[in-house]
Design a protein around this motif. Structure first.
Motif, short mmCIF file in Angstrom:
data_model
loop_
_atom_site.label_atom_id
_atom_site.label_comp_id
_atom_site.label_asym_id
_atom_site.label_seq_id
_atom_site.Cartn_x
_atom_site.Cartn_y
_atom_site.Cartn_z
N LEU A 124 0.96 -1.25 -0.04
CA LEU A 124 0.19 0.01 0.10
C LEU A 124 0.95 1.14 -0.04
CD1 LEU A 124 -2.52 -1.09 2.76
CD2 LEU A 124 -2.55 -1.68 0.29
N THR A 125 0.20 2.67 -0.28
CA THR A 125 1.09 3.76 -0.39
C THR A 125 0.17 4.92 0.23
OG1 THR A 125 -0.03 4.05 -2.47
CG2 THR A 125 2.09 2.95 -2.55
N HIS A 126 1.02 5.92 0.60
CA HIS A 126 0.54 7.14 0.98
C HIS A 126 -0.49 7.01 2.26
CE1 HIS A 126 2.34 8.43 -2.60
NE2 HIS A 126 1.72 7.65 -3.38
N ASP A 127 -1.41 8.11 2.04
CA ASP A 127 -2.50 8.22 3.50
C ASP A 127 -3.06 6.80 3.63
OD1 ASP A 127 -1.57 10.75 4.21
OD2 ASP A 127 -2.70 11.31 2.46
N PHE A 128 -3.40 6.10 2.54
CA PHE A 128 -4.31 4.82 2.58
C PHE A 128 -3.30 3.98 3.35
CE2 PHE A 128 -5.51 0.65 0.88
CZ PHE A 128 -6.60 0.42 1.54
N GLU A 129 -2.10 3.74 3.13
CA GLU A 129 -1.19 2.86 3.86
C GLU A 129 -1.13 3.37 5.28
OE1 GLU A 129 3.69 2.14 4.25
OE2 GLU A 129 2.81 3.31 2.85
N VAL A 181 -4.55 2.27 7.10
CA VAL A 181 -4.45 0.66 7.23
C VAL A 181 -3.37 0.24 8.45
CG1 VAL A 181 -4.37 -1.39 6.25
CG2 VAL A 181 -5.48 0.32 4.83
N LEU A 182 -2.41 0.56 8.16
CA LEU A 182 -1.36 0.09 9.28
C LEU A 182 -1.84 0.42 10.87
CD1 LEU A 182 2.07 0.89 7.28
CD2 LEU A 182 1.05 -1.41 8.01
N VAL A 183 -2.01 1.78 10.93
CA VAL A 183 -2.33 2.24 12.41
C VAL A 183 -3.71 1.53 12.67
CG1 VAL A 183 -3.20 4.21 13.37
CG2 VAL A 183 -1.14 4.53 12.01
N TRP A 184 -4.58 1.46 11.95
CA TRP A 184 -5.86 0.43 12.26
C TRP A 184 -5.41 -0.87 12.56
CZ3 TRP A 184 -10.49 0.52 14.22
CH2 TRP A 184 -11.41 -0.42 13.81
N ASP A 226 -8.83 5.28 -2.19
CA ASP A 226 -8.90 3.96 -1.21
C ASP A 226 -8.80 4.40 0.38
OD1 ASP A 226 -8.98 1.93 -3.22
OD2 ASP A 226 -6.88 2.22 -3.39
N TYR A 227 -8.15 5.93 0.26
CA TYR A 227 -8.20 6.43 1.61
C TYR A 227 -9.72 6.72 2.06
CZ TYR A 227 -6.67 9.96 5.20
OH TYR A 227 -6.50 10.67 6.45
N GLU A 228 -10.08 7.49 1.11
CA GLU A 228 -11.53 7.82 1.52
C GLU A 228 -12.31 6.48 1.98
OE1 GLU A 228 -15.58 9.50 -0.88
OE2 GLU A 228 -13.78 9.72 -1.64
N SER A 229 -12.32 5.63 1.21
CA SER A 229 -13.30 4.34 1.37
C SER A 229 -12.97 3.79 2.59
CB SER A 229 -12.88 3.29 0.29
OG SER A 229 -13.20 4.15 -1.23
N MET A 230 -11.85 3.72 3.16
CA MET A 230 -11.26 3.17 4.44
C MET A 230 -11.86 4.03 5.56
SD MET A 230 -9.61 0.58 5.61
CE MET A 230 -8.92 0.11 7.41
N LEU A 231 -11.84 5.26 5.41
CA LEU A 231 -12.17 6.13 6.28
C LEU A 231 -13.56 5.92 6.46
CD1 LEU A 231 -10.12 9.38 5.62
CD2 LEU A 231 -9.89 8.18 7.52
N LEU A 232 -14.38 5.91 5.57
CA LEU A 232 -15.90 5.77 5.63
C LEU A 232 -16.29 4.50 6.07
CD1 LEU A 232 -16.96 7.43 2.15
CD2 LEU A 232 -16.94 8.55 4.50
N ALA A 233 -15.57 3.46 5.72
CA ALA A 233 -15.79 2.07 6.11
C ALA A 233 -15.62 2.15 7.91
CB ALA A 233 -15.14 1.13 5.54
N LEU A 234 -14.59 2.88 8.19
CA LEU A 234 -14.51 2.93 9.68
C LEU A 234 -15.46 3.66 10.40
CD1 LEU A 234 -10.73 2.83 10.08
CD2 LEU A 234 -12.26 0.89 10.47
N LEU A 235 -15.91 4.67 9.64
CA LEU A 235 -17.19 5.37 10.17
C LEU A 235 -18.60 4.79 10.36
CD1 LEU A 235 -17.61 8.32 11.13
CD2 LEU A 235 -17.97 9.07 8.79
N GLY A 236 -18.52 3.59 9.58
CA GLY A 236 -19.68 2.86 9.43
C GLY A 236 -20.66 3.20 8.14
N GLN A 237 -20.11 3.78 7.07
CA GLN A 237 -20.57 4.08 5.80
C GLN A 237 -19.54 3.71 5.03
OE1 GLN A 237 -21.04 8.35 6.14
NE2 GLN A 237 -21.77 8.46 8.10
N GLU A 238 -20.27 3.11 4.04
CA GLU A 238 -19.44 2.87 2.84
C GLU A 238 -19.91 4.01 1.73
OE1 GLU A 238 -17.47 0.44 2.63
OE2 GLU A 238 -18.36 -0.55 4.53
#
Length: 313
Positions: A69-74, A77-80, A300-312
């Motif tokens: 993975l790269t950038h903010d998405f990476e 995901v790593l911190v999570w 993907d960064y946006e998608s991961m944030l929204l998934a953790l927020l409980g929204q897809e």
């Protein structure tokens, strides 16, 4: 209230590991598959996935994610994927390497976690870095910042709800005298904020407002960086949801999103109280947090944030 959503039927850790392995293979990484798994597993489930992955493939899942993975998405995901105490240790370590603005991250960890969570973070820090959080904070800071931060990260507060109202009244008077005199780093101010339980502090601040007709946070609105740190300490201890809303608003509303702050708050609160924080955010800004995030982030960064927020998305 947590925002994390977990499916009714969770595959076994072995099945999740096989799916993650497949996401890393072939032409390009399957980021959507990674999100569909890791963004919908609890801390205990993620820990088991990491253990199973190492046992099955002889690889560290975190290192695999770092490679793929790269950038903010990476980063997200790593911190999570880290265990919460490991995450706090990692965030604290990063904070001790940076400029004084990062002292707010140390306050956040020390003040918004439960007493037990802070102890676990210190233990994880020992295990990961072979030194104590306290010694690194003391080395990294100077003057009034050190005077406040070292006892904050060292504390082990009482975690119950019992309060001493007579003590609250007496200590509200002490705080009012010191704050009114702008003696912000006085030993008594530090002692009260660094040692009293959150319930006791809440009672003290209620007396402060009732007896003296002033809100301590309003008295701390104007000042230098240390005063801002003191304000963050109080908000983190007594009004954590409001504290996190401020961090998110600052991260999203500034020119150019502050992704590190956004990543930290979403990853650290998704299993705790992110739904409450999101509700408070909407009350404050009249816009859903998910919409604000979608407006300021991409891919993907946006998608991961929204998934953790409980929204897809």
């Amino acid at each position: 209230m947590a925002s994390l959503t977990v499916p009714a039927h969770v595959p076994s850790a072995a099945e999740d590991c096989e799916q993650l392995r497949s996401a890393f293979k072939g032409w390009g990484t399957n980021e959507k598959l990674i999100i569909s798994i890791l963004a919908h597993r609890t801390a205990a489930q993620r820990k088991l996935i990491r253990q199973t992955y190492a046992e099955t493939f002889g690889e560290d899942l975190l290192k695999e994610l770092d490679r793929e993975l790269t950038h903010d998405f990476e980063k997200l995901v790593l911190v999570w994927t880290l265990d919460p105490s490991e995450r706090d240790a990692h965030l604290a370590k990063e904070a001790t390497k940076r400029w004084t603005k990062s002292n707010f991250v140390l306050v956040e960890i020390a003040c918004t976690r439960s007493p037990k969570e802070l102890v676990l973070a210190r233990e994880a820090y020992h295990a990961r870095y072979k030194k104590s959080l306290e010694e690194d904070v003391a080395y990294h800071t100077t003057g009034d910042h050190r005077k406040l931060l070292v006892p904050l990260v060292s504390s082990y507060r009482y975690g119950g709800e019992e309060v001493d109202l007579r003590l609250a009244k007496a200590e509200s008077k002490i705080l009012h005298e010191k704050i009114s005199d702008k003696a912000y780093s006085d030993d008594e101010v530090i002692r009260i904020l660094a040692t009293r339980s959150k319930a006791q502090l809440n009672a003290t601040l209620n007396h402060y407002k009732d007896d003296h007709g002033e809100d301590i946070l309003k008295q701390l609105e104007d000042g230098d960086e240390f005063v801002a740190l003191l304000r963050a300490t109080i908000k983190g201890l007594v009004y954590p949801e409001h504290y996190f809303v401020e961090v998110l608003r600052d991260a999203i509303n500034r020119r150019g999103t502050e992704e590190d702050h956004l990543t930290r708050v979403i990853a650290s609160r998704a299993e705790v109280d992110l739904k409450i924080i999101a509700d408070e955010y909407q009350k404050r800004d009249s816009i859903p947090l998910g919409r604000a995030i979608a407006k300021d982030t991409r891919g993907d960064y946006e998608s991961m944030l929204l998934a953790l927020l409980g929204q897809e998305d």
